[in-house]
Motif scaffolding. Structure first.
Motif, short mmCIF file in Angstrom:
data_model
loop_
_atom_site.label_atom_id
_atom_site.label_comp_id
_atom_site.label_asym_id
_atom_site.label_seq_id
_atom_site.Cartn_x
_atom_site.Cartn_y
_atom_site.Cartn_z
N VAL A 1 0.88 -1.18 0.00
CA VAL A 1 0.00 0.00 0.00
C VAL A 1 0.92 1.22 0.00
O VAL A 1 1.42 1.63 1.06
CB VAL A 1 -0.93 0.01 1.24
N PRO A 2 1.16 1.84 -1.16
CA PRO A 2 2.21 2.86 -1.26
C PRO A 2 2.09 4.02 -0.28
O PRO A 2 3.10 4.41 0.33
CB PRO A 2 2.10 3.32 -2.71
N GLU B 1 -11.65 10.95 1.13
CA GLU B 1 -11.59 9.59 1.65
C GLU B 1 -10.40 8.81 1.14
O GLU B 1 -9.99 7.82 1.75
CB GLU B 1 -12.88 8.85 1.31
N LEU B 2 -9.82 9.22 0.00
CA LEU B 2 -8.70 8.50 -0.59
C LEU B 2 -7.51 9.42 -0.81
O LEU B 2 -7.67 10.54 -1.29
CB LEU B 2 -9.10 7.89 -1.94
N VAL B 3 -6.31 8.93 -0.44
CA VAL B 3 -5.06 9.54 -0.86
C VAL B 3 -4.35 8.47 -1.67
O VAL B 3 -3.93 7.44 -1.11
CB VAL B 3 -4.20 10.00 0.32
N GLY B 4 -4.25 8.65 -2.96
CA GLY B 4 -3.83 7.55 -3.83
C GLY B 4 -4.87 6.45 -3.74
O GLY B 4 -6.06 6.69 -3.97
N THR B 5 -4.45 5.25 -3.36
CA THR B 5 -5.39 4.15 -3.17
C THR B 5 -5.70 3.92 -1.69
O THR B 5 -6.42 2.98 -1.34
CB THR B 5 -4.80 2.84 -3.75
N TYR B 6 -5.18 4.77 -0.84
CA TYR B 6 -5.27 4.58 0.61
C TYR B 6 -6.52 5.26 1.17
O TYR B 6 -6.74 6.45 0.95
CB TYR B 6 -4.02 5.15 1.28
N GLU B 7 -7.33 4.48 1.90
CA GLU B 7 -8.50 5.04 2.57
C GLU B 7 -8.05 5.74 3.85
O GLU B 7 -7.51 5.11 4.75
CB GLU B 7 -9.49 3.92 2.91
N ASP C 1 -6.27 21.51 5.22
CA ASP C 1 -7.29 21.19 4.23
C ASP C 1 -6.78 20.26 3.14
O ASP C 1 -7.52 19.88 2.25
CB ASP C 1 -7.89 22.47 3.60
N ASN C 2 -5.50 19.88 3.21
CA ASN C 2 -4.93 18.93 2.27
C ASN C 2 -4.79 17.59 2.99
O ASN C 2 -4.08 17.48 3.99
CB ASN C 2 -3.56 19.42 1.79
N SER C 3 -5.48 16.57 2.49
CA SER C 3 -5.53 15.29 3.19
C SER C 3 -4.17 14.63 3.33
O SER C 3 -3.87 14.01 4.35
CB SER C 3 -6.51 14.35 2.49
#
Length: 199
Positions: free
Chosen positions: A39-40, A130-136, A163-165
């Protein structure tokens, strides 16, 4: 009875039908991180935990990513928590408490930790997406739940701004890393508790 390892190192292997996890760590390392979970973004966050905690951290996790990353993240948190508990042993001489206020651009995280022997998590760090790349991003709280339960620490995490996840997630992991680094520092003698134990 658990005692503090003279080298403050640990190796944990955990295998289930869902995951296989290997964690090796050294609390007195230089922050060398070698992470592969499949999970990168999670790898990137664990890298922050090692580097900024000055913990040498080696993690290899293979999990049922065809389902999702839930089991991979959770079981990695379990194994890291167990490794931390093994490495610090009876906690003789440690500072015990640690805190950090960590900014990344517009994001700001406040973290406090007590190596109390009593697991408790307070987590207030919602992210806008809800997602950063493929990460929940919801998995971050779950990771810390697993880590806290297995290392038996009290951990408070708050995101005060952002405000940036990606930034929010990263300053949380860096904040936990710095707070842990301060809490595990050997600064005295004996167990820092009026009870005489931290269990």
């Amino acid at each position: 009875m658990t005692t503090q390892s003279p080298t403050r190192t640990a190796r944990i292997e955990r295998t289930t039908k869902e995951t296989a996890v290997l964690v090796e760590l050294d609390l007195d390392g230089t922050g060398t991180a070698d992470i592969e979970t499949g999970v990168p973004f999670f790898d990137h966050m664990l890298d922050q935990l090692g580097r900024h905690g000055r913990i040498d951290l080696h993690v290899r996790t293979t999990g049922d990513l065809e389902v999702d990353a839930h089991h991979t993240v959770e079981d990695t948190g379990i194994a890291i928590g167990q490794a931390l508990a093994e490495a610090w042993g009876d906690k003789a001489g440690i500072e015990r408490f640690g805190d950090a206020l960590v900014p990344i651009d517009e994001a700001l995280a406040r973290v406090a930790v007590d190596l109390s022997g009593r697991p408790y998590l307070v987590y207030d760090a919602d992210t806008p997406v809800e997602l950063v790349g493929t990460y929940e991003t919801s998995l971050t709280k779950h990771f810390f739940e697993a880590l806290v339960a297995n290392s038996r620490i009290s951990l408070h995490v708050s995101c005060l701004a952002g405000d940036n996840s990606h930034h929010i997630q990263e300053c949380v992991f860096k904040g936990v890393a710095v707070a842990l680094r301060r809490a595990v520092a050997v600064t005295g003698q004996g167990v820092p508790s009026t009870k005489g134990v931290l269990q």
